[in-house]
Design an enzyme around this catalytic site. Sequence first.
Site, short mmCIF file in Angstrom:
data_model
loop_
_atom_site.label_atom_id
_atom_site.label_comp_id
_atom_site.label_asym_id
_atom_site.label_seq_id
_atom_site.Cartn_x
_atom_site.Cartn_y
_atom_site.Cartn_z
N GLY A 229 0.80 -1.21 0.00
CA GLY A 229 0.00 0.00 0.00
C GLY A 229 0.84 1.26 0.00
O GLY A 229 2.00 1.26 -0.41
N GLY A 231 2.36 4.83 2.02
CA GLY A 231 2.75 5.39 3.30
C GLY A 231 4.19 5.12 3.66
O GLY A 231 4.97 4.58 2.86
N GLU A 254 -2.83 -3.48 -6.38
CA GLU A 254 -3.96 -2.56 -6.57
C GLU A 254 -3.45 -1.15 -6.90
O GLU A 254 -3.87 -0.52 -7.86
CB GLU A 254 -4.77 -2.54 -5.28
CG GLU A 254 -5.91 -1.57 -5.21
CD GLU A 254 -6.58 -1.66 -3.86
OE1 GLU A 254 -7.61 -2.33 -3.78
OE2 GLU A 254 -6.07 -1.08 -2.88
#
Length: 460
Positions: A229, A231, A254
Amino acid sequence: MTYYEEHRTMYKRKLVSRERAVLKVEDGARVHFGTGAGVVDALDRALAQRVHDLYGVQVMSTVAIREKPFETYKKAMELGTEGVKHVRFISAHFNANERKMAEEGNCWYLPMMFCELPDLWNIDGNKIDVAMFQVGPMDEHGNFNLGPQVADMLGVIKAARTIIVEVNENMPHAFGYNNEINVRDIDYIVEGDNPPMASLQVKAPSDVDQAIANHVVQELESGSTLQIGIGGLPSSIGSLIAHSDLKNLNIHTEMFVDAYMDLYDAGKIVNKTKLPLDYGRAVYSFAAGTERLYDFIDNNPQCCCAPIEWVNSCSNIEEIDKFISINSCLNVDIYGQVCAESAGYRHISGTGGQLDFVIGAFRSNGGKSFLCLPSTKTLKDGRKVSTISPVLPPGSIITTPRSCTGYVATEYGAVNLKGKSTWKRAEMLIGIAHPDFRDELIKEAEKMGIWRNTSKREYI
């Protein structure tokens, strides 16, 4: 008239001013503003000028990558509490802008699993009256590239009664699957102001991020396929892998983020999975990051931007050996229930593809999923609290149910909950909680009937 002349003629016939285009938005309309960095800019500002004259309009977006809230929203808020009667906002994934909009009373989350979102737009009652989104310039075949954000756009396009595109010459040309729309399928064309792609900066990794990353990377093997993801934590993981002995890695994700750039620079990426679409290419559904990332994607056949229903399909993920899914979360209780969407009643983010990848990674041969969080968080009043709790705080949204949770990682370790009983899960999670809170968690587990004297009794 030649084939190419026909496209140019059609382009000119459909080209209108932004002011005229937004006249297609009528009272009660459902309007989609686009996905990712492809959300509208000029059309948003044009529609903002009509807010005071509209009633009952719903503006929707998916993972909107913007540095500031929509101008349409700002105009609605000028009307105070009455603004929501004119235009209200719905998001399929919250970010900082949308959290603020929600706190001000004019933004609601659309609960969904990301892999199902294209179909949700086509359910009766969810149809879209006007879809507007940014595209790259038209090519000689009459096609407009959607840029690096296909995601749910095929579902949006199919569901829309009217389609308006805003041309942005700075849109990276993304190779992929179902990432073009032809001039024949467009109702109106607007030439925008060609803004640069909205960047998504991430905070520098903290010491805690680095510690969590160390525990995760120790569980990885060469030949793995990565989904990570956004971050500080993904940045830490990307950096650690780049300097590790791991090699022959693949990307099926994704969200395509800058963390992958470190892996490319280190020569770690080969993209040789057994899925035909993935072979030789980094497969992703939307991208968000810095100019470096967008420059890498532009006209790069090593990248494949594909629809979310393909990328996030559990059936596809399970076909990829050693699939590694790494995502962040906010809270975990000692049952193994995971919240990644809310802090109590305050909505923070969305389900996104977390559950899709948790399920798919478990089914993968040698696959693993990691849900990561720091062991503590500091509240506004300065108190430090444990993010691993007996039960989730009131209002918490369960993103990953305990039946699906695999690895949970904090700075104190990574534990795999799969196949573990409730008492064993409690023991393992308490073992990676912050030491200051472990005794308290044990006492609460005893009250809940999970932690008993008989829990560790051995049978012969």
